[in-house]
Design a protein around this motif. Structure first.
Motif, PDB file in Angstrom:
ATOM      1  N   GLU A  96       6.422  20.068 -46.930  1.00 34.01           N
ATOM      2  CA  GLU A  96       5.675  20.060 -45.667  1.00 34.01           C
ATOM      3  C   GLU A  96       6.245  19.069 -44.657  1.00 34.01           C
ATOM      4  N   THR A  97       6.995  18.093 -45.152  1.00 32.90           N
ATOM      5  CA  THR A  97       7.462  17.050 -44.233  1.00 32.90           C
ATOM      6  C   THR A  97       8.971  16.850 -44.283  1.00 32.90           C
ATOM      7  N   PHE A  98       9.660  17.694 -45.013  1.00 34.37           N
ATOM      8  CA  PHE A  98      11.050  17.426 -45.332  1.00 34.37           C
ATOM      9  C   PHE A  98      11.822  18.734 -45.343  1.00 34.37           C
ATOM     10  N   SER A  99      12.990  18.786 -44.737  1.00 33.74           N
ATOM     11  CA  SER A  99      13.770  20.020 -44.748  1.00 33.74           C
ATOM     12  C   SER A  99      15.250  19.676 -44.612  1.00 33.74           C
ATOM     13  N   MET A 100      15.939  19.689 -45.745  1.00 36.34           N
ATOM     14  CA  MET A 100      17.356  19.303 -45.698  1.00 36.34           C
ATOM     15  C   MET A 100      18.209  20.437 -45.161  1.00 36.34           C
ATOM     16  N   GLY A 101      19.113  20.100 -44.261  1.00 36.19           N
ATOM     17  CA  GLY A 101      20.068  21.078 -43.778  1.00 36.19           C
ATOM     18  C   GLY A 101      21.260  21.132 -44.731  1.00 36.19           C
ATOM     19  N   LYS A 102      22.167  22.084 -44.470  1.00 40.65           N
ATOM     20  CA  LYS A 102      23.359  22.181 -45.328  1.00 40.65           C
ATOM     21  C   LYS A 102      24.531  21.498 -44.620  1.00 40.65           C
TER      22      LYS A 102
ATOM     23  N   MET B 238      16.461  13.909 -38.511  1.00 38.49           N
ATOM     24  CA  MET B 238      16.699  15.359 -38.524  1.00 38.49           C
ATOM     25  C   MET B 238      16.135  16.021 -39.783  1.00 38.49           C
ATOM     26  N   VAL B 239      16.113  15.262 -40.875  1.00 36.31           N
ATOM     27  CA  VAL B 239      15.673  15.814 -42.153  1.00 36.31           C
ATOM     28  C   VAL B 239      14.200  16.252 -42.119  1.00 36.31           C
ATOM     29  N   HIS B 240      13.468  15.772 -41.126  1.00 34.91           N
ATOM     30  CA  HIS B 240      12.062  16.182 -40.990  1.00 34.91           C
ATOM     31  C   HIS B 240      11.894  17.395 -40.074  1.00 34.91           C
TER      32      HIS B 240
ATOM     33  N   LEU C  94       2.075  11.760 -42.093  1.00 38.74           N
ATOM     34  CA  LEU C  94       2.737  11.039 -43.183  1.00 38.74           C
ATOM     35  C   LEU C  94       3.123   9.628 -42.749  1.00 38.74           C
ATOM     36  N   TYR C  95       3.807   9.531 -41.619  1.00 39.88           N
ATOM     37  CA  TYR C  95       4.279   8.203 -41.207  1.00 39.88           C
ATOM     38  C   TYR C  95       3.133   7.319 -40.715  1.00 39.88           C
TER      39      TYR C  95
ATOM     40  N   SER D 162       5.590  18.975 -37.039  1.00 45.11           N
ATOM     41  CA  SER D 162       5.547  17.651 -36.419  1.00 45.11           C
ATOM     42  C   SER D 162       4.247  16.925 -36.748  1.00 45.11           C
ATOM     43  N   SER D 163       3.121  17.684 -36.804  1.00 48.12           N
ATOM     44  CA  SER D 163       1.853  16.992 -37.022  1.00 48.12           C
ATOM     45  C   SER D 163       1.775  16.451 -38.460  1.00 48.12           C
TER      46      SER D 163
END
Ligand code: SAH
Length: 276
Positions: free
Chosen positions: A190-196, A142-144, A14-15, A8-9
């Motif tokens: 570090e800032t992005f995590s795609m689900g399936k 959610m992708v974050h 980033l934003y 989250s940090s």
């Protein structure tokens, strides 16, 4: 969880860094566009609005309701929702600067049917009592979040019984000639995590939500990439000031590549909390 997962940090950082630059782009919308089909000649701005409409349609808000916008960016979708619906909307972001800017936009907005306010909060740990909201919308936040079950459980907790979730997310999907694991690695930073995509139904059920619709709309969104790249290039100097030349070039190249990767897709989801 490895070092290479979003926190989250890091996402807030980033934003916070990019907010002022991004505020000038895409009418303040930080999501993909939606085109109805190959014959849809909508501009990117129109397609951005069409995406928000798709999410709102699945949220199905009713007058007097209270909706949570989880990951509100600089407020464009929440303000769009408030324009037409006499409801209350609370938008949250992990980035304080986004919340400042979104609040400013809400103060300046005129002719809204609804009421909007924005606050800093972490979706992993929502500061609201159980059953606080009639609906939750989440447009590309959610992708974050690496632990999607945890977020979905938080969403289920703050929804009232029968309350609705409408969600838009960037996902990995199964296609012929898969590229394999290297893609999954590239899809996690570090800032992005795609689900399936294939796993979303199970994730919703695990969190105690009832999936109503899970629709792969990848082909309706793919035209967005060149606009993202052009938008970033138009703010080149600003971006370089905050993220440096090397990182800027890297992200631009990634943006160009994404368009060509069929495994990277987009999903629209509607779900609800059971009646009791
Ligand atoms: N929904 C907005 C913004 C999308 S960008 C739009 O469509 O324009 C992703 C958003 O998710 C950002 O506002 C970011 O701050 C938020 N976000 C990411 N991780 C978060 C977290 N853990 N808690 C709250 N917000 C988060």
């Amino acid at each position: 969880m490895t070092e290479n997962t979003p926190s989250s940090s890091k996402v807030a950082e980033l934003y916070d860094e990019l907010t002022v630059t991004q505020a000038g782009l895409w009418n303040g919308n930080l999501h993909y566009g939606y085109w109805t089909g190959p014959d849809d000649s909508s501009s990117f701005e129109e397609a951005l609005d069409q995406m928000t409409e798709q999410v709102i349609r699945r949220l199905d808000p009713r007058p007097g309701q209270h909706v949570l916008d989880l990951g509100c960016g600089i407020g464009a979708p929440a303000l769009r929702l408030a324009r037409d619906y006499p409801i209350r909307i609370t938008g949250i972001s992990i980035s304080p600067r986004q919340v400042d800017l979104a609040s400013e936009r809400a103060r300046d907005a005129t002719g809204l049917a609804g009421e909007v306010s924005f606050e800093v909060a972490d979706a992993m740990n929502l500061p609201y009592p159980d059953g606080s909201f009639d609906g939750v919308m989440s447009l590309e936040s959610m992708v974050h979040m690496p632990d999607k079950t945890r977020v979905l459980k938080e969403i289920a907790r703050v929804l009232r019984p029968s309350g609705r979730l409408s969600l838009a997310d960037i996902v990995l999907r199964t296609v012929p000639d898969q590229r394999g694991d290297s893609l999954q690695e590239a899809a996690t930073t570090e800032t992005f995590s795609m689900g399936k995509l294939d796993e979303y139904g199970e994730l919703l059920s695990e969190a105690g939500l009832v999936p109503l619709e899970i629709t792969d709309v990848s082909e309706h969104t793919r035209r967005s990439y060149p606009y993202f790249v052009a938008g970033a290039e138009s703010c080149r100097e600003d971006y370089i000031r905050v993220i440096g030349l090397e990182e800027f070039e890297k992200r631009l190249e990634e943006g160009r590549q994404l368009e060509l990767v069929p495994e990277i897709g987009y999903v629209l989801i509607a779900a609800k909390r059971p009646e009791s």
